[in-house]
Write an enzyme that holds these catalytic residues in place. Structure first.
Site, PDB file in Angstrom:
ATOM      1  CB  SER A 107     101.809 149.407  57.082  1.00  0.00           C
ATOM      2  OG  SER A 107     101.088 148.267  57.520  1.00  0.00           O
TER       3      SER A 107
ATOM      4  CD  GLU B  91      93.468 152.318  60.433  1.00  0.00           C
ATOM      5  OE1 GLU B  91      93.368 151.285  59.755  1.00  0.00           O
ATOM      6  OE2 GLU B  91      92.738 152.585  61.405  1.00  0.00           O
TER       7      GLU B  91
ATOM      8  CB  THR C 288      90.097 155.570  58.882  1.00  0.00           C
ATOM      9  OG1 THR C 288      90.107 156.847  59.529  1.00  0.00           O
ATOM     10  CG2 THR C 288      91.022 154.628  59.624  1.00  0.00           C
TER      11      THR C 288
ATOM     12  CG  HIS D 251      90.813 152.841  55.348  1.00  0.00           C
ATOM     13  ND1 HIS D 251      90.427 152.188  56.493  1.00  0.00           N
ATOM     14  CD2 HIS D 251      92.165 152.757  55.311  1.00  0.00           C
ATOM     15  CE1 HIS D 251      91.499 151.728  57.120  1.00  0.00           C
ATOM     16  NE2 HIS D 251      92.570 152.070  56.420  1.00  0.00           N
TER      17      HIS D 251
ATOM     18  CG  ASP E 157      80.211 149.689  60.241  1.00  0.00           C
ATOM     19  OD1 ASP E 157      80.024 148.493  59.958  1.00  0.00           O
ATOM     20  OD2 ASP E 157      81.132 150.092  60.968  1.00  0.00           O
TER      21      ASP E 157
ATOM     22  CB  ALA F  37      84.538 144.025  51.078  1.00  0.00           C
TER      23      ALA F  37
ATOM     24  CE1 TYR G 162      86.476 143.103  60.898  1.00  0.00           C
ATOM     25  CE2 TYR G 162      86.414 142.211  58.666  1.00  0.00           C
ATOM     26  CZ  TYR G 162      86.297 143.281  59.540  1.00  0.00           C
ATOM     27  OH  TYR G 162      85.998 144.527  59.045  1.00  0.00           O
TER      28      TYR G 162
ATOM     29  CG  HIS H 239      82.384 141.403  60.123  1.00  0.00           C
ATOM     30  ND1 HIS H 239      81.138 141.806  60.541  1.00  0.00           N
ATOM     31  CD2 HIS H 239      82.950 142.478  59.522  1.00  0.00           C
ATOM     32  CE1 HIS H 239      80.955 143.075  60.202  1.00  0.00           C
ATOM     33  NE2 HIS H 239      82.028 143.507  59.582  1.00  0.00           N
TER      34      HIS H 239
ATOM     35  CD  GLN I 283      89.201 145.101  64.311  1.00  0.00           C
ATOM     36  OE1 GLN I 283      90.142 145.819  64.638  1.00  0.00           O
ATOM     37  NE2 GLN I 283      88.043 145.562  63.897  1.00  0.00           N
TER      38      GLN I 283
ATOM     39  CG  PHE J 140      88.432 151.766  70.023  1.00  0.00           C
ATOM     40  CD1 PHE J 140      87.480 152.679  69.608  1.00  0.00           C
ATOM     41  CD2 PHE J 140      89.720 152.215  70.278  1.00  0.00           C
ATOM     42  CE1 PHE J 140      87.801 154.020  69.447  1.00  0.00           C
ATOM     43  CE2 PHE J 140      90.051 153.554  70.116  1.00  0.00           C
ATOM     44  CZ  PHE J 140      89.093 154.462  69.704  1.00  0.00           C
TER      45      PHE J 140
ATOM     46  CG  HIS K   7      98.176 147.942  59.305  1.00  0.00           C
ATOM     47  ND1 HIS K   7      98.679 148.824  58.365  1.00  0.00           N
ATOM     48  CD2 HIS K   7      96.957 148.427  59.657  1.00  0.00           C
ATOM     49  CE1 HIS K   7      97.787 149.794  58.154  1.00  0.00           C
ATOM     50  NE2 HIS K   7      96.738 149.582  58.934  1.00  0.00           N
TER      51      HIS K   7
END
Length: 279
Positions: free
Chosen positions: A11, A13, A44, A72, A104, A118, A140, A144, A171, A211, A261
């Site tokens: 997949s 993004e 996103t 998203h 965020d 979430a 994560y 996270h 992530q 990033f 992904h």
């Protein structure tokens, strides 16, 4: 591998572009990646509704490819009425997949809204829409960045999966052992859904470092040092990045990962070069 359809659960993004040039670039990447018949695309989304309309426009543009496309959905800064309307709109548009995230808090916003985590968003989606949506949540492997501990982060991950998620996307990371450890710990907590590793192709060291510092993804020291040594030699950075990420993906798949992904940054070539290197 040069086949047009990759046999794995692949997949990709995208992010909503904000210029005409960016929109044309996205369409080109969409068409090229759609030829591989991925399981889905994702788009996103900015928290607090800041890019809601742009996201929907991008989702519909991406869906023209015939590939399932998942927007998203971020809950921080959002109210239930706002999300209820958005879910209804997605259903009207024929969208049946979502990536549910905490998100965020945007700068300048006064409050968190009616959702804090979430798992609350996943529960709300299920309460409002039943099983209409396939829901993906985030994982994560390296924890996270705001989690107090890896153990607490894993508990939170298990909680949001059990709230009604169908799959998880991690992530990005560059250490396969971090992924395998995360999966093992999650399984021990009763998580049974597929956990798909997120993959970030390496094409620009400056952007990657920025990033990674922001999202808490670790760049191993040896990778940082080699990328730094290449300086402005973009061809060498890209070739080294392709080798590193290809080996990472092969190890993940050999170890049982259910797919890959790719965080494409609206570029097709870096992801496809990696895919074509896999056995």
């Amino acid at each position: 591998m040069s086949t047009q359809e990759h046999p794995l659960g692949v997949s990709f993004e995208f992010f909503p572009p904000n210029t005409d040039v960016g929109r044309e670039k996205l369409k080109s990447a969409r068409d090229t990646l759609a030829e591989r018949r991925p399981r889905f695309f994702s788009v996103t989304y900015g928290a607090g509704g800041s890019t809601q309309n742009r996201t929907l426009h991008t989702v519909n543009a991406v869906r023209e490819s015939g590939i399932t496309t998942a927007p998203h959905l971020s809950c921080i800064g959002s109210e239930k009425a706002q999300l209820r309307d958005l879910l209804a709109r997605y259903r009207e548009e024929g969208i049946d997949s979502l990536v549910a995230l905490r998100g965020d808090l945007p700068s300048g916003m006064g409050g968190i809204g009616e959702f804090r985590y979430a798992n609350e968003l996943v529960e709300f989606i299920r309460e409002e829409t039943g099983d209409h949506f396939e829901i993906a949540v985030a994982g994560y492997p390296e924890s996270h960045p705001q989690a107090p501990s890896l153990g607490r982060d894993l508990e939170n991950f298990a909680r949001k999966v059990k709230a009604g998620a169908n799959l998880a996307i991690t992530q990005y990371f560059f250490n396969a052992d971090a992924y395998f450890h995360f999966v093992d710990r999650a399984r021990a907590l009763g998580v049974e859904v597929p956990i798909i590793p997120g993959i970030m192709p390496i094409t620009n060291y400056t952007k990657l470092a920025r990033f990674s510092d922001a999202c808490g993804a670790d760049i191993p020291r040896w990778i940082r040092k080699q990328l730094e040594a290449y300086g402005d030699d973009s061809e060498s950075i890209a070739a080294f990045g392709e080798e590193v990420v290809s080996r990472l993906c092969q190890r993940l798949l050999d170890g049982g990962a259910p797919g890959l992904h790719f965080y494409t940054l609206n570029q097709a070539a870096p992801s496809l070069k990696v895919l074509d290197n896999l056995a």
